[in-house]
Design a protein around this motif. Structure first.
Motif, PDB file in Angstrom:
ATOM      1  N   GLN A 468       0.824  -1.205   0.000  1.00 48.92           N
ATOM      2  CA  GLN A 468       0.000   0.000   0.000  1.00 48.92           C
ATOM      3  C   GLN A 468       0.860   1.258   0.000  1.00 48.92           C
ATOM      4  O   GLN A 468       0.596   2.210  -0.747  1.00 48.92           O
ATOM      5  CB  GLN A 468      -0.919  -0.019   1.212  1.00 48.92           C
ATOM      6  N   ASN A 512      -8.476   0.093  -5.357  1.00 49.63           N
ATOM      7  CA  ASN A 512      -8.908   0.604  -4.066  1.00 49.63           C
ATOM      8  C   ASN A 512      -7.880   0.307  -2.963  1.00 49.63           C
ATOM      9  O   ASN A 512      -7.804   1.014  -1.966  1.00 49.63           O
ATOM     10  CB  ASN A 512     -10.251  -0.011  -3.678  1.00 49.63           C
ATOM     11  N   GLU A 513      -7.070  -0.751  -3.137  1.00 49.38           N
ATOM     12  CA  GLU A 513      -6.032  -1.063  -2.159  1.00 49.38           C
ATOM     13  C   GLU A 513      -4.833  -0.125  -2.266  1.00 49.38           C
ATOM     14  O   GLU A 513      -4.031  -0.038  -1.338  1.00 49.38           O
ATOM     15  CB  GLU A 513      -5.560  -2.506  -2.340  1.00 49.38           C
ATOM     16  N   THR A 537     -11.936  -2.794  -9.782  1.00 53.48           N
ATOM     17  CA  THR A 537     -12.254  -3.004  -8.376  1.00 53.48           C
ATOM     18  C   THR A 537     -13.508  -3.849  -8.272  1.00 53.48           C
ATOM     19  O   THR A 537     -14.139  -4.173  -9.291  1.00 53.48           O
ATOM     20  CB  THR A 537     -12.439  -1.666  -7.640  1.00 53.48           C
ATOM     21  N   ASP A 542     -15.757  -0.592  -1.555  1.00 53.63           N
ATOM     22  CA  ASP A 542     -14.308  -0.711  -1.354  1.00 53.63           C
ATOM     23  C   ASP A 542     -13.633   0.649  -1.458  1.00 53.63           C
ATOM     24  O   ASP A 542     -12.722   0.965  -0.686  1.00 53.63           O
ATOM     25  CB  ASP A 542     -13.711  -1.677  -2.379  1.00 53.63           C
ATOM     26  N   LYS A 546     -11.887   2.684   1.705  1.00 53.98           N
ATOM     27  CA  LYS A 546     -10.479   3.060   1.634  1.00 53.98           C
ATOM     28  C   LYS A 546     -10.280   4.551   1.885  1.00 53.98           C
ATOM     29  O   LYS A 546      -9.408   4.960   2.656  1.00 53.98           O
ATOM     30  CB  LYS A 546      -9.917   2.678   0.256  1.00 53.98           C
TER      31      LYS A 546
END
Length: 746
Positions: A468, A512-513, A537, A542, A546
């Motif tokens: 991330q 989204n991560e 995604t 999500d 985030k």
């Protein structure tokens, strides 16, 4: 099929076949026995031709009905090899499909009626065959019968349906498929691909990336893959080789540091403050953490300004070293800058240092280096006046109590240690002066100018937080590069600038991560620099989870002009598509039967009755969220070009053919070794000549060779690369450590 009736009815018996058989019989009769129908032979031939033409017309109508009914249960197979995917310089190919209109909603409505389920649901014999498979699978003697029932061949009348699930009728409502194309001019408005797990998002990415790599304009292609999917890496490498662009192919993979290119996420910037922002964005900012984040930003900015003034390029490793040992940075900076500003200054500092003892040591500087304390006291002298903003920033940092200083940077140190631990440190903090390491070092402006192809595998399954943080830093770096390109162009500073804007295609799987605050300006303003984002995604939630704000999530989604919706499991996500569609009129048929008594005793009519069909029209949404939930795998709805709705299905992949296609990931790794020059003989890079291999290492090689008779060449590594490399590297590491200790060679 043209219909002259008020309602189109395709889910019904093919009654046209009766006319076909009658016409065929009449044609045979007119040819072989024209006298039986009072015709001469010449007239009989003409009548036979007329019957055959009319029978062919009715046969075509019957074939449409039969094909429509067949597609309701099983769609025709659609599969392509990668070289068969069409490539255009003006359009992006999405698959086979059709433009969804009101008549398709009408047909889907008809397929959901109870009286048409006999044509939609699998037959009774099919259900019986599946029950037999389950019942007989436990018996060894019946396995041949089970394999015959489960054989997926056209000769099997009860062969199983494709394992794609969903409702095939959603795509079967149109039998005239055509290629679905998106104009490349629409891609600059960005594309959002929504779909739950394992429904075809990666296959959609492969189709798009293949075209981007092969496009004649040689677009820049960057793929962010948090999972580190080996199949996607293999596909990109194969297509780069086929397109003749393997020299522009870069792999950044946290899971394979030995094969990965190197990248300094904070080494390139437009303003010095960007480095601190990229690092601070990876820190939590909720509640009390926001204050610690601001302190961390300030201290990172202080040490980065000092390193930049000393002529050093920032890196995660250097920033961690300076934050932990800020005293050493202050001394190094003062040694270079103070002597130039005040000749003989260090002599006076030495005098202050000699007078320091436990009694006159300042309480707020307890734990600080003695020379730092002496330097502070010297600079506080009334006759010393030095104006240096960088020096003042360093002094303000060290004036904090050391215990307090360690507390306020406590959230920063774990992040930096994660980014500098193990072999990841080699990738994220490359040593530019190490000529022995031939792995390339890339930055985004260099990749864009070279029109490169980059695969970024972040290995999020192994360490999500590191993935991330690196993903956020890369996006922030891209935003900075986009701003530079937007202002000055991609060829700023080059002697021979190229003409035209370069298309930069970013494919962000599970974005989204990876997204952070810097992703919003990337999709909001990156189009002016040629950046075209295709984000993949699972749900809208999500994105909201985030970012932590529904408003910001709506801001992100609102910047995607094109929407491709595969099967999803959340109504809120499905409504992202269905709420943008208009309502259409759907006709429904109702059987009407009425009877009325006659109260007149003098009449011969006791009652009257009537019956018929009544057609009513109601307004319904063009698509319901349930239709999105019931999509088969590999199928999607695409909303593009200002609201045009297409129903598409992607091709199944066929095996590649050709001698230049690697057979496995190990072969891909071997090819990357040759490209990056990390060696077909990787052990020579670990223990290079003239270091002599000791007897223990020789015995380790001999025992390993006896257990694994394959040669330690390229093919041997490809056969069992993981086990072979790990086993020998352990012995090599021990040997090199022992040899370096004996010879005094680092």
């Amino acid at each position: 099929m043209n219909q002259r009736h008020p309602m189109e009815s395709l889910l019904r018996p093919a009654v046209e076949l009766q006319t076909v058989w009658v016409c065929l019989g009449c044609a045979v009769l007119c040819i072989w026995a024209p006298w039986s129908v009072a015709l001469t032979p010449s007239i009989g031939l003409g009548m036979a031709a007329g019957f055959l033409i009319y029978g062919a017309h009715r046969g075509r109508q019957a074939w449409i009905i039969l094909r429509y009914r067949r597609n309701m249960r099983r769609l025709p197979r659609f599969a392509l090899r990668s070289e068969q995917i069409p490539v255009s310089s003006r359009y992006l190919w999405l698959g086979k499909g059709f433009r969804w209109e009101a008549r398709h909603t009408q047909r889907l409505h008809e397929a959901q009626q109870p009286n048409t389920q006999v044509y939609v649901q699998p037959s009774r014999w099919y259900r019986l065959a599946r029950r037999l498979e389950i019942a007989l699978d436990r018996y060894r003697a019946a396995r041949l019968l089970v394999r015959m029932l489960a054989a997926d061949v056209p000769l099997n009348p009860v062969r199983p349906l494709p394992p794609v699930g969903g409702n095939p009728a959603i795509h079967a409502v149109e039998w005239k498929e055509e290629d679905a194309w998106m104009p490349l001019g629409e891609r600059v408005g960005h594309t959002l691909v929504e779909g739950t797990t394992r429904v075809g998002k990666t296959r959609m990415a492969e189709v798009m990336i293949t075209q981007d790599i092969h496009r004649p304009s040689k677009d820049v292609v960057v793929c962010f893959d948090p999972k580190g999917d080996a199949d996607l890496l293999v596909r990109m490498y194969i297509e780069a080789v086929r397109a003749g662009r393997q020299n522009e192919f870069y792999v950044f993979h946290l899971g394979w540091p030995g094969l990965s290119a190197r990248y300094n996420a904070v080494g390139r910037f437009g303003r010095l403050s960007e480095v601190a922002t990229r690092i601070a964005n990876a820190l939590p900012n909720e509640g009390n953490s926001a204050a610690f984040r601001e302190f961390a930003w300030r201290f990172v900015n202080i040490v980065n300004r000092a390193r930049h003034a000393l002529g050093h390029r920032p890196s995660y490793e250097q920033i961690l070293t300076d934050v932990v040992n800020i005293d050493g940075l202050l001394i190094e900076y003062a040694e270079q800058k103070l002597e130039a500003a005040v000749p003989g200054a260090w002599g006076h500092v030495a005098e202050f240092e000699g007078r320091l003892n436990d009694r006159n040591w300042p309480r707020n500087l307890m734990g600080r280096d003695k020379r730092v304390v002496a330097l502070i006291q010297y600079l506080q002298s009334p006759d010393v006046s030095i104006k240096d903003s960088v020096l003042e920033g360093l002094l303000s940092a060290v004036r904090y109590d050391k215990t307090y200083f360690d507390k306020i940077v406590a959230s920063l140190l774990p992040l930096l240690e994660k980014l500098t631990s193990g072999r990841i440190n080699e990738l994220l903090s490359p040593d530019y002066d190490d000529l022995e390491d031939t792995r390339p070092i890339f930055d985004w402006l260099q990749v864009i100018r070279k029109r490169g192809i980059v695969y970024v595998g972040l290995d999020a399954l192994s360490d999500f937080e590191v993935a991330q943080a690196i993903g956020n830093s890369m996006f922030a770096d891209l935003v900075s590069v986009a701003g530079h390109i937007y202002k000055f162009g991609v060829d700023d500073g080059l002697p021979t600038p190229a003409s035209g804007k370069i298309a930069i295609n970013l494919h962000c799987d599970e974005f989204n991560e990876l997204m952070g605050p810097e992703f919003i300006p990337l999709v909001n303003k990156g189009g002016g620099a040629g950046i075209q984002v295709t984000a993949y995604t699972q749900t809208v939630s999500d994105i909201e989870a985030k970012i932590g704000s529904a408003a910001k999530a709506g801001q992100v989604v609102g910047n995607f002009n094109n929407l491709i919706m595969l099967r999803v499991r959340e109504d809120k996500t499905a409504e992202l598509l269905t709420n943008q569609l208009r309502q259409v009129n759907v006709q429904s048929r109702m059987l009407v039967s009425m009877a009325a008594d006659n109260s007149n005793p003098d009449s011969d009519v006791d009652f009257t009755s009537s019956g018929g069909d009544r057609i009513s029209t109601v307004q319904v949404p063009m698509l319901e969220p349930a239709d999105i939930v019931n999509l088969p795998k590999g199928q999607a709805f695409a909303l593009m070009e200002g609201g045009q709705l297409w129903k598409i299905r992607m091709p199944l992949p066929l095996p590649d053919k050709g001698k230049d296609v690697p057979a496995s990931v190990s072969d891909i790794a071997a090819g990357m070794r040759r490209q990056y020059n990390t060696g077909e003989r990787w052990w020579e890079a670990v223990a290079p000549p003239p270091v002599e291999i000791d007897p223990e290492l020789r015995r380790a090689f001999d025992s390993f060779a006896a257990a694994n008779p394959q040669p330690l060449g390229e093919q041997g590594l490809a056969a069992n690369e993981g086990a072979r490399e790990s086993a020998v590297r352990v012995a090599l590491d021990d040997s090199v450590a022992n040899t370096a200790e004996v010879h005094g060679d680092g």
